[in-house]
Design a protein around this motif. Sequence first.
Motif, short mmCIF file in Angstrom:
data_model
loop_
_atom_site.label_atom_id
_atom_site.label_comp_id
_atom_site.label_asym_id
_atom_site.label_seq_id
_atom_site.Cartn_x
_atom_site.Cartn_y
_atom_site.Cartn_z
N ALA A 56 0.83 -1.21 0.00
CA ALA A 56 0.00 0.00 0.00
C ALA A 56 0.85 1.25 0.00
O ALA A 56 0.53 2.24 -0.68
N ASP A 57 1.96 1.22 0.74
CA ASP A 57 2.86 2.37 0.76
C ASP A 57 3.50 2.59 -0.60
O ASP A 57 3.66 3.74 -1.05
N SER A 58 3.85 1.52 -1.29
CA SER A 58 4.44 1.64 -2.63
C SER A 58 3.45 2.27 -3.61
O SER A 58 3.82 3.14 -4.40
N ILE A 59 2.19 1.85 -3.53
CA ILE A 59 1.16 2.43 -4.40
C ILE A 59 0.93 3.90 -4.04
O ILE A 59 0.79 4.76 -4.92
N ALA A 60 0.90 4.20 -2.73
CA ALA A 60 0.69 5.59 -2.30
C ALA A 60 1.82 6.49 -2.78
O ALA A 60 1.58 7.66 -3.16
N ARG A 61 3.04 5.98 -2.80
CA ARG A 61 4.17 6.78 -3.29
C ARG A 61 4.03 7.08 -4.78
O ARG A 61 4.36 8.18 -5.23
N TRP A 62 3.53 6.09 -5.54
CA TRP A 62 3.26 6.35 -6.95
C TRP A 62 2.21 7.44 -7.10
O TRP A 62 2.39 8.40 -7.85
N HIS A 63 1.11 7.31 -6.37
CA HIS A 63 0.03 8.29 -6.46
C HIS A 63 0.49 9.68 -6.05
O HIS A 63 0.04 10.68 -6.61
N GLY A 64 1.39 9.75 -5.09
CA GLY A 64 1.89 11.04 -4.65
C GLY A 64 2.64 11.79 -5.74
O GLY A 64 2.66 13.03 -5.74
N THR A 65 3.23 11.06 -6.66
CA THR A 65 4.00 11.69 -7.75
C THR A 65 3.24 11.71 -9.06
O THR A 65 3.27 12.70 -9.79
N HIS A 66 2.52 10.62 -9.36
CA HIS A 66 1.92 10.46 -10.69
C HIS A 66 0.40 10.40 -10.70
O HIS A 66 -0.20 10.24 -11.77
#
Length: 198
Positions: A62-72
Motif C-alpha cells: 500500500a505504501d508503494s502504491i501511495a508513493r506512486w500516487h503522490g507523484t503520478h
Amino acid sequence: MTVSTDDIVRHAARDLFNGTRLDLSRMSAELGISRATFFRRVGNREDLMGAALLLLSDRTWADSIARWHGTHGDAPRDADGRLRCLWVMETYRREVAASDGLRKLIDSEPVVALRVLTDPRGRVQPTLIEAHTALIGADVEAAGLRPLVGLPDLSYAVVRLGESFLYADVLASRPVDLAVATTLLDTLVLGALGTHAG
C-alpha cells in the motif's frame, strides 16, 4: 480491555519489524491474556507469523502504491513511459529487501520464515499474487493493453521469480541482486502484456 485477534497480529508485526523473535509466552503476558486464549485467537506460532508477515507485506504494498500516487496520481505510466505496476513492484521488492526485521527473521529462522513467506496455501504469497493481479489489471485497462497470458498466471510468475531473487542467498546461495531482478521481471511483464518500455 478485550484483546482482539487484530491486536495480537499487530503486536506480532511490530515484533517482527523490530527484529524481535516471536515468543508466544512473552507476547501473551505482555497482552495480559492466557496462552489458551492466545492460541484460540491466532493459532500456532507459524499461523501468527503468517498473519503478521501478511500485515507487513500489505502495508509495504500500500505504501508503494501511495508513493506512486503522490507523484503520478492515477496515471498508468510515468513521464518516461514506465508502467505503474513495474514501478510499484520494484519499490515493493526494494522495501522488503531493506527490512532489517525481515532479514533478521530469515537469518535466524530460514526454514520457517521461507515456508511461511512462500507457502502457496499460506497467507502471504496468495494475497500478494492477488494484489499483483489487481494492479497489473488496472494498468492493462488504463493503457489499453492486450495481455498474451492470463493475469493471475503472470502475477504468479512475477511473485515467484521475485521471491527467488529476494531470498536468493538462502534459496540458492546467490547474492541478492535487485537490479537483475528488475530487468528480468520488467522484461517478463512487458513481453506478457505485448508492450514495450515506452
